[in-house]
Design a protein around this motif. Structure first.
Motif, PDB file in Angstrom:
ATOM      1  N   UNK A 261       0.849  -1.205   0.000  1.00  0.00           N
ATOM      2  CA  UNK A 261       0.000   0.000   0.000  1.00  0.00           C
ATOM      3  C   UNK A 261       0.883   1.253   0.000  1.00  0.00           C
ATOM      4  N   UNK A 262       1.968   1.189   0.761  1.00  0.00           N
ATOM      5  CA  UNK A 262       2.927   2.304   0.767  1.00  0.00           C
ATOM      6  C   UNK A 262       3.486   2.524  -0.641  1.00  0.00           C
ATOM      7  N   UNK A 263       3.760   1.406  -1.303  1.00  0.00           N
ATOM      8  CA  UNK A 263       4.295   1.472  -2.671  1.00  0.00           C
ATOM      9  C   UNK A 263       3.266   2.117  -3.604  1.00  0.00           C
ATOM     10  N   UNK A 264       2.019   1.685  -3.471  1.00  0.00           N
ATOM     11  CA  UNK A 264       0.948   2.248  -4.317  1.00  0.00           C
ATOM     12  C   UNK A 264       0.866   3.756  -4.127  1.00  0.00           C
ATOM     13  N   UNK A 265       0.878   4.172  -2.859  1.00  0.00           N
ATOM     14  CA  UNK A 265       0.666   5.592  -2.545  1.00  0.00           C
ATOM     15  C   UNK A 265       1.872   6.451  -2.935  1.00  0.00           C
ATOM     16  N   UNK A 266       3.077   5.876  -2.809  1.00  0.00           N
ATOM     17  CA  UNK A 266       4.279   6.690  -3.010  1.00  0.00           C
ATOM     18  C   UNK A 266       4.997   6.500  -4.336  1.00  0.00           C
ATOM     19  N   UNK A 267       4.854   5.326  -4.942  1.00  0.00           N
ATOM     20  CA  UNK A 267       5.640   5.041  -6.142  1.00  0.00           C
ATOM     21  C   UNK A 267       4.810   4.924  -7.421  1.00  0.00           C
ATOM     22  N   UNK A 268       3.646   4.313  -7.316  1.00  0.00           N
ATOM     23  CA  UNK A 268       2.836   4.083  -8.520  1.00  0.00           C
ATOM     24  C   UNK A 268       2.277   5.424  -9.014  1.00  0.00           C
ATOM     25  N   UNK A 269       2.430   5.713 -10.323  1.00  0.00           N
ATOM     26  CA  UNK A 269       1.876   6.984 -10.821  1.00  0.00           C
ATOM     27  C   UNK A 269       0.371   7.074 -10.541  1.00  0.00           C
ATOM     28  N   UNK A 270      -0.029   8.118  -9.889  1.00  0.00           N
ATOM     29  CA  UNK A 270      -1.412   8.380  -9.486  1.00  0.00           C
ATOM     30  C   UNK A 270      -1.980   7.329  -8.521  1.00  0.00           C
ATOM     31  N   UNK A 271      -1.091   6.507  -7.970  1.00  0.00           N
ATOM     32  CA  UNK A 271      -1.536   5.488  -7.010  1.00  0.00           C
ATOM     33  C   UNK A 271      -2.222   6.125  -5.813  1.00  0.00           C
TER      34      UNK A 271
END
Lengths: 270, 371
Positions: free
Chosen positions: B78-88
């Motif tokens: 979830x941290x990855x989604x919020x911080x790394x994925x474009x528009x996550x």
């Protein structure tokens, strides 16, 4: 049976969350026994509850040792019980956790004078009711108990800028953390720099404080720059978000106006 | 010689119409589908909910591409989604905050149906399917809550599953069944994940279909206001409620649906951009720690009434029983309230209970929040 399970699950969903199961870690036997005692035997418990140690889950046995689960052996030296340390043993007592600070303290004027009554940890910080320390601890009233305030005032002056900077960056990181940004690494660096900073002034050496705070400021400055970059990203998001919100509101208003035109038409037709 | 005009859109429509009869469908189901003349803005909430549910599906699928349902990796994913994925961050916010907005829209929808007595006139199935949709949505919220594997997720699920333990005889078995073990852990995450992304959405989609079928088949109820209102007459046979001389659904009323959908989207985005922390307490950002209970843990706002009710009564089982009776009463309301009268002004007892019920819900929720 399966119907019972399904209905019970739905019931569980209906009723939501029960508060009664939320429980903090069980009180230790130290707290159970001393908490009910009058006078000096019970007072430390009430004081400790207000402390930064209590907030961070540091309990009696973490400092005083002993077995916190068993009334009978709680205060047995065999269980590692230490009790209250002597005046000159306090720095070593606290220094088991606050290692860096203890080292700096022992190398400084206060630590060197400990055997002749030099200030130790509790003289400035207090004991059981210990709070998160700040620069306000360095004040004329405290320092003048033992010596003149002049040198302490100089040290305090050298610390103010860095202290303010560290506090501000800490608040910024907390704010970003609450927005879901991964700031763990920056918080870790800041934690280290804060510890280093605290270490420096426990040596009570004005020149050393001046030199070493500059290095701390440089490191904290790097974090501050990263925070500024994230803030810029947040600002951009807000800007674009505002545009999209505005477009939705505008579209909504236009649709309402079209509906109004239809209403006129419907009245005319009817 | 006249030049030949090429009209590609008309040609395309004719091509499709010849095969699927879409023009006839348009006339019958959209332009020819008439709504009551005095239909009001509350009737748009169904369309709003359909859009919000679709948004949940879309954002849910996007999150699913990166989320890892494993206790060791869930929080980091979830941290990855919020911080790394474009528009996550946007997908996650739309999904999590969108769920709260859905609950708001559902409550408003149900309250408006209750106030206007729209559950009357042989619309028991419509109400019941809607009521189950509401509860299933609560279930989706509950199962979705665990997935980020934060302190909030872990402890809220621990407490929620504990509540089932108060049920006599089957309580302990039920707790273990819900958790997949004695405590909340990887096995709980697995089953909540499966329920949240497959099981419950499938049932929900089916129920939404049933609900819309009931609405369409029985016909839209007229608002019980103004001179255009005519009371219901319970005939001894099935009758589709028609509204001759009413408003065409498309485009006349559709634009009102579109307007309210736009306002709801603006509301959702305003929370995301200006108050993103509104539904996220501090413990939502800390990874789950089974050995550290966070202080002051509170359920989501829509469960606060239930949370506080359990505290009011001397034992959990009494609290559970009261909630069960209340929810059962609400589910069966159309079977209990059989009177044909729908005008609020002519139903003083119902309106009094309605207003007191809302005030009680708000008061108990506020009490729960500050207790």
């Amino acid at each position: 049976m399966s119907r019972v399970v399904i209905w019970s699950f739905l019931l569980a969903c209906f009723v939501g969350l029960s508060p009664t199961s939320v429980a903090f870690a069980a009180d230790t036997v130290c707290i159970e026994c001393h908490g009910g005692q009058p006078g000096p035997l019970g007072a430390p418990i009430a004081e400790w509850r207000t402390s930064v140690h209590a907030q961070n889950g540091i309990s009696c046995h973490d400092c005083h040792g002993g077995d916190p689960t068993d009334f009978a052996s709680a205060m047995e030296p065999e269980q590692g019980f230490l009790g209250a340390p002597d005046y000159s043993d306090v720095p070593a007592f606290c220094g088991r956790c606050h290692v860096g600070v203890a080292e700096a303290y022992q190398s400084g004027a206060h630590g060197q004078a400990i055997e002749s009554g030099g200030a130790q940890c509790v003289v400035c910080h207090g004991n059981h009711a210990i709070q998160k320390p700040g620069l306000e601890l360095i004040n004329e009233e405290n320092c003048s108990q033992c010596h003149s305030y002049d040198r302490a005032a100089l040290i305090r002056l050298s610390l103010v800028e860095t202290d303010t900077m560290v506090a501000k960056v800490g608040e910024d990181l907390e704010r970003l953390y609450r927005l879901g940004f991964a700031v763990d690494e920056m918080q870790g660096t800041l934690f280290n720099q804060r510890n280093l900073f605290h270490r420096i002034f426990h040596g009570v050496d004005v020149e050393r404080v001046r030199q070493e705070t500059a290095a701390v400021q440089a490191e904290v400055g790097k974090i501050s720059n990263e925070v500024a970059e994230i803030d810029a990203t947040v600002g951009q998001r807000k800007l674009w978000g505002s545009v999209v919100i505005g477009l939705f509101v505008l579209a909504g208003v236009i649709f309402m106006l079209v509906r109004k035109a239809y209403e006129e038409e419907e009245k005319g037709g009817g | 010689m006249q030049p030949i005009k090429i009209q590609p859109i008309k040609m395309l429509v004719d091509f499709i119409d010849l095969r699927l009869g879409v023009k006839d469908l348009y006339t019958k189901e959209l332009n020819g589908y008439l709504l009551p003349k005095n239909v009001n803005a509350w009737y748009t909430l169904g369309a709003v909910l359909v859009v919000l549910f679709k948004l949940q599906i879309i954002t849910g699928i996007l999150l699913l591409m990166f989320y890892v349902p494993d206790a060791e990796k869930a929080f980091a994913s979830v941290q990855y989604i919020v911080n790394e994925v474009p528009f996550g961050w946007l997908f996650r916010m739309l999904h999590a905050i969108g769920a709260n907005v859905i609950v708001i829209a559902l409550l408003l929808h149900m309250l408006s149906v209750l106030f206007m007595g729209s559950y009357k006139g042989r619309r028991e199935f419509t109400w019941l399917s809607g009521f189950i949709i509401f509860n299933l949505t609560m279930g989706l919220c509950l199962t979705g809550y665990l997935l980020p594997w934060s302190q909030l997720s872990f402890w809220a699920t621990t407490v929620a599953t504990d509540a089932a333990g108060a049920i006599p005889v089957v309580g302990d078995y039920l707790v273990e069944f819900l958790r997949g073990g004695p405590t909340v852990g990887n096995q709980t995450l697995g089953r909540f994940f499966a329920l949240h992304v497959v099981g419950m959405p499938l049932v929900l989609l089916g129920l939404i279909g049933v609900h819309l079928f009931c609405v369409k088949r029985r016909g839209i109820s007229s608002p019980p206001f103004g001179p255009d209102y005519s009371g219901n007459e319970d005939l001894p046979f099935f009758e589709h409620e028609k509204h001759p001389g009413g408003i065409p659904f498309f485009p006349n009323y559709f634009v009102k649906d579109a307007a309210v959908i736009c306002f709801f989207m603006a509301f959702l985005l305003a929370i995301i951009f200006y108050a993103p922390g509104l539904f996220f307490p501090e413990s939502a950002f800390q990874p789950a720690d089974p050995f550290l209970t966070p202080p002051h843990i509170k359920p989501e706002w829509y469960f606060l009434w239930a949370y506080q009710t359990l505290k009011i009564f001397p034992s959990e089982i009494v609290g559970l029983g009261v909630q069960g009776v209340f929810m059962t009463f609400l589910a069966l309301l159309p079977f209990i309230d059989r009177g044909p009268e729908r005008r609020p002004g002519k139903r003083p007892l119902f309106v009094t209970c309605y207003v007191l019920g809302i005030l009680l819900f708000v008061a108990i929720s506020v009490w729960g929040h500050y207790s």
